[in-house]
Design a protein around this motif. Structure first.
Motif, short mmCIF file in Angstrom:
data_model
loop_
_atom_site.label_atom_id
_atom_site.label_comp_id
_atom_site.label_asym_id
_atom_site.label_seq_id
_atom_site.Cartn_x
_atom_site.Cartn_y
_atom_site.Cartn_z
N ALA A 125 23.52 46.22 56.90
CA ALA A 125 23.75 45.28 55.80
C ALA A 125 24.37 44.01 56.37
O ALA A 125 25.15 44.03 57.31
CB ALA A 125 24.67 45.91 54.76
N THR A 126 24.04 42.87 55.78
CA THR A 126 24.58 41.60 56.25
C THR A 126 25.74 41.14 55.39
O THR A 126 26.13 40.00 55.41
CB THR A 126 23.48 40.53 56.23
N GLU A 127 26.30 42.07 54.61
CA GLU A 127 27.39 41.71 53.72
C GLU A 127 28.69 41.69 54.50
O GLU A 127 28.83 42.29 55.56
CB GLU A 127 27.46 42.71 52.57
N PRO A 128 29.71 41.04 53.92
CA PRO A 128 31.01 40.98 54.60
C PRO A 128 31.59 42.37 54.81
O PRO A 128 31.33 43.28 54.05
CB PRO A 128 31.88 40.16 53.63
N VAL A 129 32.41 42.47 55.83
CA VAL A 129 33.06 43.75 56.12
C VAL A 129 33.90 44.16 54.94
O VAL A 129 34.60 43.36 54.34
CB VAL A 129 33.93 43.62 57.38
N GLY A 130 33.83 45.47 54.61
CA GLY A 130 34.62 45.99 53.51
C GLY A 130 33.89 46.00 52.20
O GLY A 130 34.33 46.64 51.25
N ARG A 131 32.77 45.28 52.11
CA ARG A 131 32.01 45.28 50.86
C ARG A 131 30.96 46.37 50.92
O ARG A 131 30.26 46.53 51.90
CB ARG A 131 31.35 43.93 50.67
N ALA A 132 30.81 47.14 49.85
CA ALA A 132 29.83 48.22 49.82
C ALA A 132 28.44 47.65 49.85
O ALA A 132 28.17 46.62 49.27
CB ALA A 132 30.02 49.07 48.57
N PRO A 133 27.51 48.29 50.55
CA PRO A 133 26.12 47.83 50.56
C PRO A 133 25.51 47.96 49.18
O PRO A 133 26.02 48.65 48.32
CB PRO A 133 25.44 48.77 51.56
N THR A 191 26.31 55.95 44.74
CA THR A 191 26.97 55.10 43.75
C THR A 191 26.99 55.71 42.35
O THR A 191 27.46 55.07 41.42
CB THR A 191 26.26 53.73 43.68
N LEU A 192 26.50 56.93 42.22
CA LEU A 192 26.40 57.54 40.89
C LEU A 192 27.75 57.63 40.21
O LEU A 192 27.87 57.37 39.00
CB LEU A 192 25.78 58.94 41.02
N ASP A 193 28.78 58.02 40.94
CA ASP A 193 30.13 58.16 40.38
C ASP A 193 31.07 57.15 41.01
O ASP A 193 32.25 57.44 41.24
CB ASP A 193 30.64 59.58 40.61
N ALA A 194 30.57 55.95 41.26
CA ALA A 194 31.36 54.97 42.00
C ALA A 194 32.51 54.41 41.19
O ALA A 194 33.51 53.95 41.76
CB ALA A 194 30.45 53.82 42.46
#
Length: 635
Positions: free
Chosen positions: A45-53, A118-121
């Protein structure tokens, strides 16, 4: 999505995540899209560190169940993690640069899919998952418990099982009742219960369940107490299937629909209001299936964490890590032992579910990048699964005969002492006697060919071709004149309990089985195999006994999997959510599909309410009864 564009795999609400049990055969040729191999971990994933994909599943509007969840990505035919083919064919070709993503995160996405992760996120998602399931369970409880004591008569095989259950309470074994005991028993008089053992041909678990209901529900005088255990188990089965389907499809919406369908199915309602053994078989088998669904997820999470630790340390993955003790698998073994202790046909569920859970382990190891995944599964998973499930089920079954062991007067209890030198000599006397008893039970079941007007070929079961009529008293159907007017407001009346499933569920379910079979073979979607497993276990073995006297009401054992198969195909029809920037034609098409599925669900509920009077034994005008006999074979 433009018309004619292939839709493959299982529907989800966003970008297609990954799940190593799923295989898609993608389009090929000029212009066809390029797809990664099944066992290639997704790009970082190219998202910032710590952010969920990206979860791959959109959140539903507040207050509504979420939509269908994630569909299979290409499955176990492609190259494995880190560019290595799982069978050792060499490095996979990857011409696009990929950023590094932590092994554990990648493996979790490959093994479970974003929808499951992510079902019970959020607390809100977890709350909605329970509220919608409890809502359909409340409906099921009302339909099953309302006026449960009607009719205050022993219905169909209640004449055996209810009286046997009371005998277990009083004697610890099934005793004889003398001649014509039913009228006195229905009046609350059980004084004719004798002490001589009765010959019964089914194990005791289901009868002990009925006995528990009699004990807790008010005693033998209450016909509601006779049926209390069946009603409670039938209601809990709705809660279980709603939760199981939610976990299976990663969708609260589909889980709710599954619970709703079981709540309004005729086989499920009738067998929650009549005390036979088969609903308890269904209950224990469904609970075992739910345990294995949870075990699958737990095992894959362990595999991701432990395999990632090996890869992070730079070590070889080899056969992959051990997965530790599997408590959910042990619980499934206990429940399947109880299913077999209700009816021997529970053995088929043990066999099918045992194979299913090992296949899930095999695909998990292959997806994780284990190259000798077949050998690894056989050594590390299959043997352990057998040793956990089979002996556990066997010991549970044996323990279910505790009442017979404890008594001196059960049928054949002292056969070994009375027949020295016969039977299996290496067994202790009590077990030798039990084995002889079981041989007699087997001969009875194998040779049962007594003609019966409601006997039915298993081929017609799936469309409810010849349902079983449990109750149609002549004292109601024979009413005329003022008596009939007072009873039902018409010139002639009927009171029926017909064990026929909701026609829309079963007829659409029969077609859904064909679709699921195609999806299993064509795309190797693990969900298709899961929903079909109970049908394989509960229906197909009966074709080997088609010469016997058998009945359509045996379908109660696998009705949850008919429901799951139908809901699975409805999810395929709905398909993935359309992005906001999609062409208007695609958005309109999906809205129409969702609306059509909604109309179908409403029709299923409406048909269930229409048939409820002949499932619950209402006294209704004869014309109303006749309107509900849609096929001549139903009469």
């Amino acid at each position: 999505m433009a018309p004619g564009t292939p839709r493959s795999g299982y529907p989800y609400d966003g970008p297609v995540p990954t799940d190593g049990d799923d295989t898609e055969r993608q389009p090929t040729g000029p212009g066809a899209p390029t797809h990664a191999g099944a066992d290639t971990l997704p790009p970082a994933a190219t998202e910032p560190v710590g952010r969920a994909p990206d979860a791959g599943a959109r959140t539903a509007p507040d207050g509504a169940p979420d939509g269908p969840a994630a569909a299979p990505d290409p499955g176990p035919d492609g190259p494995g993690p880190d560019g290595v083919d799982p069978e050792g064919a060499g490095p996979a070709q990857d011409t696009e640069p990929q950023e590094t993503e932590p092994h554990e995160q990648r493996l979790l996405h490959r093994l479970l899919g974003a929808g499951t992760l992510t079902l019970d996120a959020t607390p809100r998602a977890r709350l909605h998952g329970w509220l919608w399931a409890l809502g359909v369970t409340a409906l099921a409880g009302f339909l099953r418990l309302w006026d449960l004591g009607r009719p205050h008569r022993l219905v169909f095989d209640e004449t055996y099982y209810v009286k046997d259950a009371y005998s277990l309470l009083m004697r610890g074994y099934e005793a004889t009742w003398g001649d014509d005991p039913n009228a006195r028993f229905e009046a609350g008089d059980a004084s004719m219960l004798g002490t001589d053992p009765a010959y019964v041909v089914h194990p005791p678990v289901g009868k002990w369940m009925i006995a528990l209901g009699i004990r807790l529900g008010g005693g033998v005088e209450s016909s509601a107490a006779w049926r209390l255990a069946a009603a409670v188990c039938g209601t809990l089965a709705v809660l279980m299937i709603a939760r199981i389907a939610r976990r299976l499809f990663a969708s609260t919406a589909l889980g709710t629909i599954a619970g709703l369908f079981l709540a309004v199915d005729g086989q499920a309602i009738v067998h929650s209001r009549v005390s036979l053994l088969d609903p308890f078989l269904m209950f224990f088998a469904l609970a075992a299936f739910g345990c294995l669904i949870l075990d699958r997820e737990q095992a894959r999470r362990r595999l991701a964490v432990r395999a990632a630790a090996v890869l992070d340390s730079g070590g070889p993955l080899g056969w992959g890590p051990a997965l530790g003790f599997r408590w959910w698998r042990l619980a499934a073994g206990v429940l399947l032992g109880l299913a077999i202790g209700t009816k021997w046909s529970g053995l088929y569920f043990l066999a099918v579910f045992g194979l299913l859970t090992v296949l899930w382990d095999a695909t998990a190891r292959r997806t994780a990048g284990v190259r000798p995944w077949v050998r690894a599964t056989l050594v590390k998973d299959a043997v352990v699964a057998f040793l956990v499930m089979v002996p556990t089920a066997a010991l549970t079954y044996l323990a279910s005969w505790a009442g017979w062991f404890a008594t001196d007067n059960g049928w054949d209890r002292h056969w070994a002492e009375n027949n020295p030198g016969q039977g299996v000599q290496w067994l202790p006397p009590a077990l030798r006697s039990l084995w002889s008893y079981h041989q007699g039970m087997w001969r009875f079941h194998s040779d049962l060919d007594t003609p019966h007007s409601y006997a039915a070929s298993p081929l017609g079961w799936i469309v409810q071709w010849r349902p079983t009529s449990y109750y149609y008293p002549t004292e109601v159907s024979g009413l005329t004149g003022d008596a009939a007017q007072q009873a039902c407001g018409a010139d002639s009346c009927s009171q029926a309990i017909v064990a026929v499933g909701n026609p829309l569920i079963w007829w659409a379910g029969a077609a859904a089985i064909l679709v699921a079979l195609f999806w299993l073979v064509r795309y190797r979607d693990w969900r298709a195999g899961a929903v079909l497993s109970g049908i394989v276990a509960g229906w197909l073995p009966w074709f080997a006994y088609a010469h016997r006297t058998i009945f359509t009401f045996y379908t109660i054992a696998f009705v949850p999997w008919v429901v799951l198969t139908l809901v699975y195909v409805l999810g395929l029809l709905v398909g993935p959510a359309v992005e906001d920037d999609a062409p208007p034609r695609d958005r309109r098409a999906r809205r129409w599909t969702v609306a059509a599925v909604g109309v179908f669900v409403a029709l299923v509920v409406g048909v269930g309410l229409f048939f409820y009077p002949v499932w619950a034994g209402f006294v209704i005008p004869w014309q109303q009864w006749h309107m509900r006999m849609w096929l001549p074979t139903w009469v």
